[in-house]
Design an enzyme around this catalytic site. Structure first.
Site, PDB file in Angstrom:
ATOM      1  N   LYS A 266       0.835  -1.200   0.000  1.00  0.00           N
ATOM      2  CA  LYS A 266       0.000   0.000   0.000  1.00  0.00           C
ATOM      3  C   LYS A 266       0.870   1.250   0.000  1.00  0.00           C
ATOM      4  CE  LYS A 266      -3.248   2.574   2.944  1.00  0.00           C
ATOM      5  NZ  LYS A 266      -3.950   2.604   4.249  1.00  0.00           N
TER       6      LYS A 266
ATOM      7  N   ASP B 170      -2.651  10.326   3.865  1.00  0.00           N
ATOM      8  CA  ASP B 170      -4.057   9.953   3.979  1.00  0.00           C
ATOM      9  C   ASP B 170      -4.792  10.905   4.902  1.00  0.00           C
ATOM     10  OD1 ASP B 170      -6.485   8.676   3.924  1.00  0.00           O
ATOM     11  OD2 ASP B 170      -5.887   7.074   5.316  1.00  0.00           O
TER      12      ASP B 170
ATOM     13  N   LYS C 189     -10.283  12.501   8.477  1.00  0.00           N
ATOM     14  CA  LYS C 189      -9.838  12.060   9.785  1.00  0.00           C
ATOM     15  C   LYS C 189      -9.846  13.229  10.780  1.00  0.00           C
ATOM     16  CE  LYS C 189      -6.499   8.658   7.977  1.00  0.00           C
ATOM     17  NZ  LYS C 189      -7.019   7.441   8.637  1.00  0.00           N
TER      18      LYS C 189
ATOM     19  N   ASP D 289       1.573   6.181   5.741  1.00  0.00           N
ATOM     20  CA  ASP D 289       0.585   5.280   5.149  1.00  0.00           C
ATOM     21  C   ASP D 289       1.074   4.620   3.870  1.00  0.00           C
ATOM     22  OD1 ASP D 289      -1.805   4.047   5.674  1.00  0.00           O
ATOM     23  OD2 ASP D 289      -3.038   5.516   4.621  1.00  0.00           O
TER      24      ASP D 289
ATOM     25  N   ASP E  68     -12.220   6.885   3.843  1.00  0.00           N
ATOM     26  CA  ASP E  68     -11.032   6.644   4.657  1.00  0.00           C
ATOM     27  C   ASP E  68     -10.651   5.166   4.663  1.00  0.00           C
ATOM     28  OD1 ASP E  68      -8.877   7.325   6.237  1.00  0.00           O
ATOM     29  OD2 ASP E  68      -9.992   7.172   8.116  1.00  0.00           O
TER      30      ASP E  68
ATOM     31  N   GLU F 162      -9.512   3.593   2.141  1.00  0.00           N
ATOM     32  CA  GLU F 162      -9.008   3.738   0.772  1.00  0.00           C
ATOM     33  C   GLU F 162      -7.927   2.736   0.419  1.00  0.00           C
ATOM     34  OE1 GLU F 162      -5.656   4.887   2.841  1.00  0.00           O
ATOM     35  OE2 GLU F 162      -7.729   5.395   3.306  1.00  0.00           O
TER      36      GLU F 162
ATOM     37  N   ARG G 221      -7.595  -0.449   0.867  1.00  0.00           N
ATOM     38  CA  ARG G 221      -8.057  -1.696   0.255  1.00  0.00           C
ATOM     39  C   ARG G 221      -8.473  -1.497  -1.201  1.00  0.00           C
ATOM     40  NH1 ARG G 221     -12.404  -2.291   4.878  1.00  0.00           N
ATOM     41  NH2 ARG G 221     -10.684  -1.195   5.870  1.00  0.00           N
TER      42      ARG G 221
END
Length: 485
Positions: A250, A255, A262, A273, A332, A334, A336
């Site tokens: 990933k 993010d 968030k 991230d 959020d 995201e 996956r």
């Protein structure tokens, strides 16, 4: 016999014995300490050293030893010392040796590879963005050189080469993770990875936003569409043998959560991230450096998840690479979405094994804390990865993918929803989502490293603040295991 030479500090291991601290024995090095051994033990006991794991005690060197001071690092009880304890204790010593030119250590008599990794990673620092005003002063800088006492100059050369290669791969991962998002956005991340890969002789393919659009990578494009800095997909291939392993990481370079934004508190930590992407890039480079007799391909999606007039919305439906449609319930969730695209693409190579790594869910930390990765996947391979990770000290833990949670990912308008309608088993639901995109008949493991990839607390062992490099050592150990089949 390799002696102390011109070292400034001697680092020795100290056991926590029943009758007080005891120097870790190493017959090959007894002549280094000579008559100073008993004096050194008396000094350490006099200042209260116990020998507990990672305890540090520094004393003036006894006369005739040839160094200025001795740093004793605790190893704990002698019958419980393993490679990971040597690694952690060496790391603690590496962190403590600021301002030292050259150190020499007897910890190599316990485990040369673990000691080398520990010192290297413990002394790691990241300072590219510090000006002269705040850069470390000479007495604050990490130790410049560590020498390892070995019986002969040729002893352990191969073990030391491997340890240095692994430590440098972990450090590369840390460097990527610690680089701020102002300077590491998708295009820049892909460019840096490409430069490293080409220098190592790897095959490289980079898809920009136009190629992603043409290829139908709806997950990557959907996550990246809110940012002014468009997404990328990079593929690195090392060809070393017939057996094929796919690595997916990933790469969300920052993010915000997107429209499902968030909370502001601690959002700066979302610079991490892309820890999964950094780890698989570094591991693929490492596989090439170690000439493993397997083929490794890293498929790495990179995007920045931002809120804007162009960002995807909760309720949108996107089409993933390969055709599965997904209703975006929460922007959020995201990671996956971009991972799903990459997994399908990696599956087109018909790999024997597929391993994906992601800082995927806060639920991982709720379930396992900040130092224990969760591993999901096909049962046999999941357990194998967890076992190997525990053996090398990164301590991943096998987790289930309960069938009853799968129905929670059903969507009223699409094939799947990207999150369940409740918070229970969030790490497991994310794993179940990814499972929908994994090819049949492939051995698969999913590592959720949301907590372990980034240390927001104080330093410990060979881990400092910021990027940790987890799970590079797990990945290379698994690749070694596959190569040995």
């Amino acid at each position: 016999m390799v002696g102390i030479g011109d070292a400034d500090v001697l680092v020795v291991g100290l056991f926590n014995g029943e009758d007080g601290p005891e120097l870790a024995p190493s017959d090959a090095f007894e002549d280094v300490l000579g008559d100073a051994r008993d004096v050194l033990v008396e000094q350490l006991r006099a200042v209260g050293a116990k020998g507990k794991g990672e305890e540090l005690t520094r004393v003036p060197a006894p006369e005739g030893l040839g160094v200025t001071s001795v740093l004793a690092v605790g190893l704990g009880a002698a019958d419980q010392v393993d490679a990971e304890q040597v690694r952690k204790s060496a790391g603690a010593a590496g962190r403590a040796l600021t301002g030292v030119g050259t150190a020499v250590t007897t910890l190599s008599g316990l485990d040369l590879g673990a000691a080398a990794e520990g010192f290297y990673l413990g002394a790691y620092s990241f300072t590219p963005f510090k000006s002269d005003k705040s850069a470390p002063k000479p007495d604050e800088q990490p130790v410049r050189r560590v020498e390892f006492l070995v019986p002969t100059p040729e002893s352990g050369a191969e073990e030391l080469f491997r340890a240095q290669a692994i430590a440098e791969a972990v450090a590369t991962t840390r460097d990527f993770v610690n680089t701020p998002p102002s300077h590491l956005y998708p295009a820049e991340f892909a460019s840096r990875a490409q430069q490293l890969a080409e220098a190592a002789g790897l095959e490289v393919e980079v898809l920009d936003e136009n190629a992603l659009e043409a290829g139908g990578y709806g997950g990557i494009l959907g996550v990246g569409k809110g940012s002014s800095r468009p997404p990328r997909l990079i593929r690195l291939t090392y060809r070393g043998g017939d057996k094929k392993v796919a690595l997916i990481g990933k790469g969300v370079t920052f993010d915000t959560g997107g429209i499902s934004i968030k909370p502001a508190a601690n959002m700066e930590n979302m610079t991490s991230d892309m820890g999964g992407a950094a780890a698989v890039i570094a591991t693929t480079l490492l596989a090439a450096r170690l000439s493993l007799p397997i083929t490794v391909t890293a498929t790495v999606p990179m995007a920045e998840n931002m809120p804007s007039a162009t960002a995807q919305r909760p309720g949108d439906v996107l089409t993933q690479y390969g055709g599965i449609t997904v209703e975006v319930i929460n922007t959020d969730a995201e990671g996956r979405l971009i991972m799903a695209d990459a997994i399908v693409r990696a599956g087109e190579d018909d790999p024997d094994y597929l391993i994906d790594v992601a800082t995927l869910t806060g639920a991982q930390m709720v379930a396992l804390g900040t130092r224990t990765p969760g591993v999901m996947g096909t049962d046999e391979f999941r357990d194998r990865v967890a076992r190997i990770s525990q053996q090398i000290g990164e301590n991943a833990w096998a987790m289930p993918l309960p069938a009853e949670l799968r129905a929670d990912l059903n969507s009223k308008v699409a094939d799947l929803a990207n999150v369940a309608p409740h918070r229970w088993g969030g790490m497991l639901s994310a794993g179940l989502f990814l499972k929908e995109f994994v090819p049949e008949n492939v051995q698969w493991a999913h590592l959720d490293v949301a907590g372990p990839a980034y240390n927001t607390g104080g330093p410990f062992g060979y881990i400092g603040k910021g990027g940790t490099g987890v799970p590079v050592r797990t990945l290379i150990a698994v690749l070694d295991d596959i190569a040995s089949e």
